[in-house]
Design a protein around this motif. Structure first.
Motif, short mmCIF file in Angstrom:
data_model
loop_
_atom_site.label_atom_id
_atom_site.label_comp_id
_atom_site.label_asym_id
_atom_site.label_seq_id
_atom_site.Cartn_x
_atom_site.Cartn_y
_atom_site.Cartn_z
N LEU A 1 -9.22 1.79 -1.60
CA LEU A 1 -8.89 3.02 -0.90
C LEU A 1 -9.47 2.94 0.49
O LEU A 1 -10.62 2.52 0.66
CB LEU A 1 -9.47 4.23 -1.64
N GLU A 2 -8.68 3.33 1.50
CA GLU A 2 -9.16 3.31 2.87
C GLU A 2 -8.82 4.64 3.52
O GLU A 2 -7.68 5.11 3.43
CB GLU A 2 -8.53 2.15 3.63
N ILE A 3 -9.82 5.25 4.17
CA ILE A 3 -9.65 6.55 4.82
C ILE A 3 -9.97 6.40 6.30
O ILE A 3 -11.01 5.86 6.67
CB ILE A 3 -10.57 7.61 4.18
N HIS A 4 -9.05 6.90 7.15
CA HIS A 4 -9.24 6.89 8.61
C HIS A 4 -9.23 8.33 9.11
O HIS A 4 -8.43 9.15 8.65
CB HIS A 4 -8.08 6.15 9.31
N ASN A 5 -10.09 8.61 10.09
CA ASN A 5 -10.06 9.88 10.79
C ASN A 5 -9.08 9.72 11.94
O ASN A 5 -9.35 8.96 12.88
CB ASN A 5 -11.45 10.25 11.30
N ILE A 6 -7.95 10.41 11.88
CA ILE A 6 -6.94 10.28 12.94
C ILE A 6 -6.83 11.58 13.75
O ILE A 6 -5.95 11.73 14.58
CB ILE A 6 -5.56 9.89 12.37
N GLY A 7 -7.76 12.52 13.49
CA GLY A 7 -7.75 13.80 14.17
C GLY A 7 -8.98 13.98 15.04
O GLY A 7 -9.51 13.03 15.61
N LYS A 8 -9.46 15.23 15.08
CA LYS A 8 -10.63 15.57 15.88
C LYS A 8 -11.89 14.98 15.28
O LYS A 8 -11.95 14.68 14.09
CB LYS A 8 -10.77 17.10 15.94
N ASP A 9 -12.92 14.85 16.13
CA ASP A 9 -14.21 14.36 15.65
C ASP A 9 -14.78 15.33 14.62
O ASP A 9 -14.58 16.55 14.72
CB ASP A 9 -15.20 14.19 16.80
N VAL A 10 -15.50 14.79 13.67
CA VAL A 10 -16.07 15.58 12.58
C VAL A 10 -17.59 15.48 12.61
O VAL A 10 -18.16 14.52 13.13
CB VAL A 10 -15.51 15.13 11.21
N LYS A 11 -18.25 16.50 12.04
CA LYS A 11 -19.71 16.55 12.00
C LYS A 11 -20.24 15.96 10.70
O LYS A 11 -21.26 15.27 10.69
CB LYS A 11 -20.17 18.00 12.15
N SER A 12 -19.57 16.25 9.60
CA SER A 12 -19.96 15.71 8.29
C SER A 12 -18.70 15.52 7.45
O SER A 12 -17.72 16.23 7.63
CB SER A 12 -20.94 16.64 7.58
N VAL A 13 -18.75 14.55 6.53
CA VAL A 13 -17.59 14.23 5.69
C VAL A 13 -18.08 13.86 4.29
O VAL A 13 -19.04 13.11 4.14
CB VAL A 13 -16.77 13.04 6.24
N GLU A 14 -17.38 14.38 3.29
CA GLU A 14 -17.60 13.99 1.91
C GLU A 14 -16.26 13.59 1.30
O GLU A 14 -15.24 14.22 1.60
CB GLU A 14 -18.17 15.15 1.09
N LEU B 1 -13.98 22.43 5.69
CA LEU B 1 -12.53 22.32 5.58
C LEU B 1 -12.23 21.31 4.48
O LEU B 1 -13.02 20.40 4.24
CB LEU B 1 -11.93 21.85 6.91
N LYS B 2 -11.07 21.43 3.84
CA LYS B 2 -10.76 20.54 2.73
C LYS B 2 -9.29 20.17 2.75
O LYS B 2 -8.42 21.01 3.00
CB LYS B 2 -11.09 21.23 1.41
N GLU B 3 -9.02 18.91 2.47
CA GLU B 3 -7.66 18.44 2.23
C GLU B 3 -7.66 17.58 0.98
O GLU B 3 -8.60 16.84 0.72
CB GLU B 3 -7.14 17.61 3.41
N PRO C 1 0.80 -1.20 0.00
CA PRO C 1 0.00 0.00 0.00
C PRO C 1 0.85 1.28 0.00
O PRO C 1 2.01 1.26 0.40
CB PRO C 1 -0.78 -0.11 1.30
N ILE C 2 0.21 2.37 -0.44
CA ILE C 2 0.81 3.70 -0.39
C ILE C 2 -0.08 4.53 0.51
O ILE C 2 -1.30 4.56 0.34
CB ILE C 2 0.87 4.35 -1.79
N LYS C 3 0.52 5.19 1.49
CA LYS C 3 -0.26 5.93 2.47
C LYS C 3 0.22 7.38 2.55
O LYS C 3 1.43 7.64 2.56
CB LYS C 3 -0.11 5.27 3.85
N HIS C 4 -0.76 8.30 2.59
CA HIS C 4 -0.49 9.72 2.86
C HIS C 4 -1.31 10.09 4.09
O HIS C 4 -2.46 9.66 4.22
CB HIS C 4 -0.90 10.61 1.69
N SER C 5 -0.73 10.91 4.96
CA SER C 5 -1.43 11.30 6.18
C SER C 5 -1.28 12.78 6.45
O SER C 5 -0.33 13.42 5.99
CB SER C 5 -0.88 10.53 7.38
N SER C 6 -2.21 13.30 7.22
CA SER C 6 -2.16 14.68 7.71
C SER C 6 -2.51 14.61 9.20
O SER C 6 -2.62 13.52 9.76
CB SER C 6 -3.17 15.54 6.95
N LYS C 7 -2.73 15.75 9.82
CA LYS C 7 -3.14 15.74 11.23
C LYS C 7 -4.54 15.17 11.40
O LYS C 7 -4.87 14.65 12.45
CB LYS C 7 -3.10 17.16 11.80
#
Length: 164
Positions: free
Chosen positions: A65-78, A155-157, A31-37
């Motif tokens: 593709l696999e996405i993990h939330n590794i930061g603060k809790d979120v209200k909505s995600v797209e 917010l967007k990344e 796998p190839i992984k990119h991460s942010s805060k």
């Protein structure tokens, strides 16, 4: 003289053919992984199953593709995924709505459900998606609002996976 000219012509053709060769987006090491805060995004081998699409040589490759939330809790995600088109500034979405269907129907509910899933530590996973062989870049865009804010400013990344 004829031999030198022939040798020069062959070398020139070889150099031109290398310069013209296009690279397809094919990941050598998965796998190839990119991460942010806030997010961890990983492209990996596709899932396998009877109903899942299989790669077709010269047309497209398949990945997961696999996405993990590794930061603060979120209200909505797209989540949006795009590929590039050679010799164009236009990016093409990897998924959309079937003809005749309203893409905005259930949009807010889906974004809120996805946020709850990610906040519980359950990743968002695309088991299998095709990516055109001519693509040289995969762009994963995540847009979210933070939990606990009365007016959620989006917010967007963007995570870009490109041919090396």
């Amino acid at each position: 003289m004829k031999t030198k000219l022939t040798t020069f012509a062959l070398i020139l053709l070889f150099v031109i053919s290398i310069a013209i060769e296009t690279q397809a987006l094919s990941f050598n090491k998965l796998p190839i992984k990119h991460s942010s805060k806030q997010w961890s995004v990983e492209v990996a081998e596709p899932g396998h199953g009877k109903e899942l699409v299989k790669s077709e040589k010269g047309k497209f490759n398949t990945y997961s593709l696999e996405i993990h939330n590794i930061g603060k809790d979120v209200k909505s995600v797209e989540v949006f995924m795009y590929r590039n088109e050679p010799n164009s500034t236009t990016k093409y979405s990897l998924f959309g709505c079937p003809d005749g269907e309203d893409c905005t129907e259930g949009h807010v509910e889906h974004a809120n459900f996805l946020a709850k899933q990610l906040n519980k530590g359950i990743p968002y996973r695309f088991e299998n998606f095709p990516l055109a062989h001519k693509a040289t870049e995969l762009e994963v865009e995540i847009i979210w609002t933070q939990k606990g804010k009365k007016i959620g400013r989006p917010l967007k990344e963007t995570f870009t996976f490109a041919v090396e």
